[in-house]
Each structure stands twice: as C-alpha cells, then as structure tokens.
Design a protein around this motif. Structure first.
Motif, PDB file in Angstrom:
ATOM      1  N   TRP A   1      -4.591   2.757  11.785  1.00 26.31           N
ATOM      2  CA  TRP A   1      -5.175   1.926  10.740  1.00 26.31           C
ATOM      3  C   TRP A   1      -6.370   1.144  11.260  1.00 26.31           C
ATOM      4  O   TRP A   1      -6.311   0.596  12.361  1.00 26.31           O
TER       5      TRP A   1
ATOM      6  N   LEU B   1       5.050   5.792   2.435  1.00 30.57           N
ATOM      7  CA  LEU B   1       4.459   6.315   3.670  1.00 30.57           C
ATOM      8  C   LEU B   1       4.037   5.224   4.643  1.00 30.57           C
ATOM      9  O   LEU B   1       3.451   5.506   5.684  1.00 30.57           O
ATOM     10  N   SER B   2       4.326   3.965   4.280  1.00 31.49           N
ATOM     11  CA  SER B   2       3.878   2.871   5.130  1.00 31.49           C
ATOM     12  C   SER B   2       4.740   1.643   4.894  1.00 31.49           C
ATOM     13  O   SER B   2       5.318   1.483   3.821  1.00 31.49           O
ATOM     14  N   SER B   3       4.798   0.791   5.881  1.00 26.91           N
ATOM     15  CA  SER B   3       5.455  -0.508   5.695  1.00 26.91           C
ATOM     16  C   SER B   3       4.515  -1.491   5.000  1.00 26.91           C
ATOM     17  O   SER B   3       4.932  -2.557   4.569  1.00 26.91           O
ATOM     18  N   LYS B   4       3.230  -1.122   4.909  1.00 28.86           N
ATOM     19  CA  LYS B   4       2.268  -1.989   4.229  1.00 28.86           C
ATOM     20  C   LYS B   4       2.431  -1.855   2.717  1.00 28.86           C
ATOM     21  O   LYS B   4       2.901  -0.839   2.229  1.00 28.86           O
TER      22      LYS B   4
ATOM     23  N   ARG C   1      -1.576  11.308  14.007  1.00 34.12           N
ATOM     24  CA  ARG C   1      -0.995  10.005  14.263  1.00 34.12           C
ATOM     25  C   ARG C   1      -1.802   8.935  13.531  1.00 34.12           C
ATOM     26  O   ARG C   1      -3.031   8.941  13.582  1.00 34.12           O
ATOM     27  N   LYS C   2      -1.069   7.998  12.889  1.00 32.39           N
ATOM     28  CA  LYS C   2      -1.760   6.921  12.168  1.00 32.39           C
ATOM     29  C   LYS C   2      -2.574   6.028  13.091  1.00 32.39           C
ATOM     30  O   LYS C   2      -2.141   5.740  14.207  1.00 32.39           O
TER      31      LYS C   2
HETATM   32  O1  I3S Z   1       4.471   5.820   9.883  1.00 31.39           O
HETATM   33  P1  I3S Z   1       4.551   5.216  11.246  1.00 31.39           P
HETATM   34  O2  I3S Z   1       4.433   6.208  12.339  1.00 31.39           O
HETATM   35  O3  I3S Z   1       5.698   4.275  11.408  1.00 31.39           O
HETATM   36  O4  I3S Z   1       3.221   4.369  11.368  1.00 31.39           O
HETATM   37  C1  I3S Z   1       3.049   3.263  12.174  1.00 31.39           C
HETATM   38  C2  I3S Z   1       2.513   3.664  13.522  1.00 31.39           C
HETATM   39  O5  I3S Z   1       1.416   4.520  13.371  1.00 31.39           O
HETATM   40  C3  I3S Z   1       2.067   2.462  14.328  1.00 31.39           C
HETATM   41  O6  I3S Z   1       1.399   2.884  15.487  1.00 31.39           O
HETATM   42  P2  I3S Z   1       2.085   3.437  16.818  1.00 31.39           P
HETATM   43  O7  I3S Z   1       3.511   3.725  16.504  1.00 31.39           O
HETATM   44  O8  I3S Z   1       1.267   4.661  17.062  1.00 31.39           O
HETATM   45  O9  I3S Z   1       1.876   2.411  17.854  1.00 31.39           O
HETATM   46  C4  I3S Z   1       1.079   1.609  13.573  1.00 31.39           C
HETATM   47  O10 I3S Z   1       0.728   0.478  14.308  1.00 31.39           O
HETATM   48  C5  I3S Z   1       1.659   1.186  12.239  1.00 31.39           C
HETATM   49  O11 I3S Z   1       0.694   0.445  11.544  1.00 31.39           O
HETATM   50  C6  I3S Z   1       2.118   2.368  11.437  1.00 31.39           C
HETATM   51  O12 I3S Z   1       2.852   2.015  10.310  1.00 31.39           O
HETATM   52  P3  I3S Z   1       2.454   1.376   8.946  1.00 31.39           P
HETATM   53  O13 I3S Z   1       3.795   1.086   8.345  1.00 31.39           O
HETATM   54  O14 I3S Z   1       1.646   0.159   9.244  1.00 31.39           O
HETATM   55  O15 I3S Z   1       1.700   2.361   8.097  1.00 31.39           O
END
Ligand code: I3S
Length: 128
Positions: A34, A84-87, A31-32
């Motif tokens: 950041w 792989l990311s919204s960033k 799980r991500k």
């Molecule tokens: O690829 P994902 O799973 O959409 O990544 C997002 C999630 O990890 C999210 O955390 P939770 O869904 O565990 O709360 C993070 O806050 C986001 O930063 C992640 O997406 P980004 O697009 O920022 O990589």
C-alpha cells in the motif's frame, strides 16, 4: 464545454489522493504494498502518480510530472472489496489484461465518488 472537449486532449474527470496497492499483474497474484497515490481520471484512463507532493491542479498535465502507471478502463471491472483488506472503503479494479488494484480512502464520501465516477466511465465505454 471546454475548448478541448472535442479536440485531442482528453478531459480531466477527477483527481485526488487515494491509497493504492497492486494485487495482481496479468492474473498473477502480487504481494500487497500500500502507498498513497495521486490518481487522475482522464479520458478512458486512470493514471497513477507516485509523488503526492505534486498535487497542484496542473500537476497531472502531460509533461509536468511522469505517471507511475496507467490503467485502461475499457472492459475493466470494479467491485467493492472490503473482504480483501483490513482497511475500510476498499474497492478492486480489474483490467482486461488481468491487472488488479485495490484503492482505498479513509473518507467514505470520497471513495464513493471515485467508485461512481470510475463505474460511469466503464459503463460508457461498454456502450461504445
Ligand atoms: O492481505 P494481507 O496479506 O494480509 O495484506 C497485508 C500485508 O500485505 C501487509 O504487508 P506484509 O505482510 O507484506 O508485511 C501490509 O502491511 C498490510 O497493509 C496488508 O493488509 P491490509 O489489510 O492493510 O490490506
């Protein structure tokens, strides 16, 4: 070249603050999560420090601060990975052991420099 360049202390190539998340460990998806990381490229390794407050020029030196983790760049692969990311400005680093990291910066020039520098180290190691 510095006195250490042919000795046993590897040369510091680059250091700076990047956003980091590990997304796989030994090929298993994680799980991500950041977080900002002080990243140091030294010798054949990318070394991550947890504490972004210790960003002094000497803080990367062994003994001054304990690394959170480190990555052996030999055989590693690097790819832009904005899908792989919204960033923005995200690249993926994959090690031979199947550990995968995303690294990101809001600053275009900065992330491009990191990408280029890491790619150069990987290429150099591939030729050895
Ligand atoms: O690829 P994902 O799973 O959409 O990544 C997002 C999630 O990890 C999210 O955390 P939770 O869904 O565990 O709360 C993070 O806050 C986001 O930063 C992640 O997406 P980004 O697009 O920022 O990589």
């Amino acid at each position: 070249s510095s006195p250490d360049s042919e000795g046993c202390t590897p040369e510091l190539e680059k250091a700076g603050l990047l956003n980091k998340t590990k997304i796989a460990e030994g090929g298993r998806k994680l799980r991500k999560n950041w977080s900002p990381s002080w990243v140091v490229l030294v010798g054949n390794s990318l070394v991550f420090f947890k504490d972004p407050k210790s960003q002094t020029p000497s803080s990367w030196k062994p003994g001054n601060s304990r690394p959170e983790s480190s990555v052996d760049l030999r055989g590693a692969q690097i790819h832009w990975a904005n899908e792989l990311s919204s960033k923005k400005n995200v690249f993926k680093l994959r090690t031979v052991t199947g550990n995968e990291f995303l690294l990101q910066s809001e600053t275009d020039s900065l992330i491009k420099e990191w990408y280029k520098t890491i790619q150069n180290v990987i290429d150099r190691l591939d030729r050895e």
